[in-house]
Design an enzyme around this catalytic site. Sequence first.
Site, PDB file in Angstrom:
ATOM      1  N   LYS A 175       0.861  -1.170   0.000  1.00 29.93           N
ATOM      2  CA  LYS A 175       0.000   0.000   0.000  1.00 29.93           C
ATOM      3  C   LYS A 175       0.908   1.235   0.000  1.00 29.93           C
ATOM      4  O   LYS A 175       1.857   1.313   0.793  1.00 29.93           O
ATOM      5  CB  LYS A 175      -0.910   0.007   1.227  1.00 29.93           C
ATOM      6  CG  LYS A 175      -1.924  -1.128   1.257  1.00 29.93           C
ATOM      7  CD  LYS A 175      -3.037  -0.893   0.254  1.00 29.93           C
ATOM      8  CE  LYS A 175      -4.145  -1.919   0.416  1.00 29.93           C
ATOM      9  NZ  LYS A 175      -5.281  -1.667  -0.501  1.00 29.93           N
TER      10      LYS A 175
ATOM     11  N   ASP B 202      -9.364  -0.991  -9.722  1.00 30.94           N
ATOM     12  CA  ASP B 202     -10.071  -1.640  -8.621  1.00 30.94           C
ATOM     13  C   ASP B 202     -11.322  -0.850  -8.259  1.00 30.94           C
ATOM     14  O   ASP B 202     -12.443  -1.222  -8.623  1.00 30.94           O
ATOM     15  CB  ASP B 202      -9.119  -1.757  -7.423  1.00 30.94           C
ATOM     16  CG  ASP B 202      -9.765  -2.331  -6.165  1.00 30.94           C
ATOM     17  OD1 ASP B 202     -10.968  -2.651  -6.194  1.00 30.94           O
ATOM     18  OD2 ASP B 202      -9.077  -2.450  -5.145  1.00 30.94           O
TER      19      ASP B 202
ATOM     20  N   LYS C   3     -13.261  -8.127  -7.149  1.00 28.21           N
ATOM     21  CA  LYS C   3     -13.731  -8.400  -5.803  1.00 28.21           C
ATOM     22  C   LYS C   3     -15.212  -8.733  -5.871  1.00 28.21           C
ATOM     23  O   LYS C   3     -16.016  -7.924  -6.347  1.00 28.21           O
ATOM     24  CB  LYS C   3     -13.492  -7.202  -4.884  1.00 28.21           C
ATOM     25  CG  LYS C   3     -12.012  -6.951  -4.602  1.00 28.21           C
ATOM     26  CD  LYS C   3     -11.797  -5.710  -3.771  1.00 28.21           C
ATOM     27  CE  LYS C   3     -10.304  -5.512  -3.491  1.00 28.21           C
ATOM     28  NZ  LYS C   3     -10.018  -4.201  -2.862  1.00 28.21           N
TER      29      LYS C   3
END
Length: 375
Positions: free
Chosen positions: A171, A246, A270
């Site tokens: 991250k 994303d 996801k």
Amino acid sequence: MQIVSYKIQQFSFKLKHSYRFADAIYRDRPINIIALKDDLGNVGLGEVEAFEFPNYIDETQRQCVFSITSRIMPLLGSKAYDTPFEFARFINSTNAPYMARAAVEMAIWDLFAKRNGVSVQKLMMLAVGDNSATKSAVNVGVAIGIKDSASDVIKSIQTELDQGYTRIKLKVNRNYTVKMLTEIRTKFPDILMMIDCNSQFHLRDKSFFQNIDGLDFAMIEQPLGKKDFIDHAKLQAQINTPICLDENIFNSEDVWKVINRHSAGFINMKLARVGGIANALALSALAVNHGLQVWCGGMLETGIGRAYNLALASLDYYRFPGDISASDRYYQQDIIKSEFEIKNGKIAVPQSIGLGVELNDHAQKKFAELDWIKI
């Protein structure tokens, strides 16, 4: 199949270590688990994977639970469903938050798998026309939250490598410099590694990405805005490292934008963000058939959500290791009996009928405190 009743129970988890990404720091993780009962008495489980606050996308646990109880469930018992795809069409028509839809839809797949005597993994494979043998395990990676220095990141990476992970995601925010990332990469030159920016940068920061272009990162995830496709395309045209999207991928329209504008080379898929399994399968096929690569992302799930992720990541669409950690990485105690462990960079995919995991005694006791709500 007819759904006759449901329960929804909130669990609160304290993270072993605070987890930092973008502008958010997580120390606690509330997650609601939903149980659906069908007309044969089978019970299917699903997980609301939204966060407590809208840091990731504009959905929260409270909003999703409200939508499930006030919008989805009152309509759910009005008809029977012959396939999980028929149910997916219904739940998409409710226009409920994506993560609310996904939680209920996950439980539906668990029920259909149990009614047909197969695992959720096998049911997913059959749904995409794959009759091959199931994979017993999948390669997985791990995400490391934002740290204050290169030395802190290096220590965390080494810890994860010692645990058996073979792919690392960092991250990253605007405090991470080219020098810092170079130092990290120099320490681990041969490790499969990527960075995730969680929309912390702008196109005017393109020199930063150009200067790390030679560090051999597998991809740069979501560097720019959550709703942007145009500037991502402009940045992708100026760097060799593939961009992964994303936060701005919810439906087929978004995938087509990526395809037509050449905004990225990867999509982080996801289940919760796209509204469930059926949508994830359709979007994966669309992306792969047009030259994009897909991989399975994580949301600090419990063992319920993790089991669904493992089934998804075992499909042939998925070749890059997903963010699917062992059960003990984030929480002191999960809510399933047999927790997931990493061995040689892989985690086993549940093979038994249905989702393949069971609630532990603590979780079962919490659910037993609730009455079934008829619909």
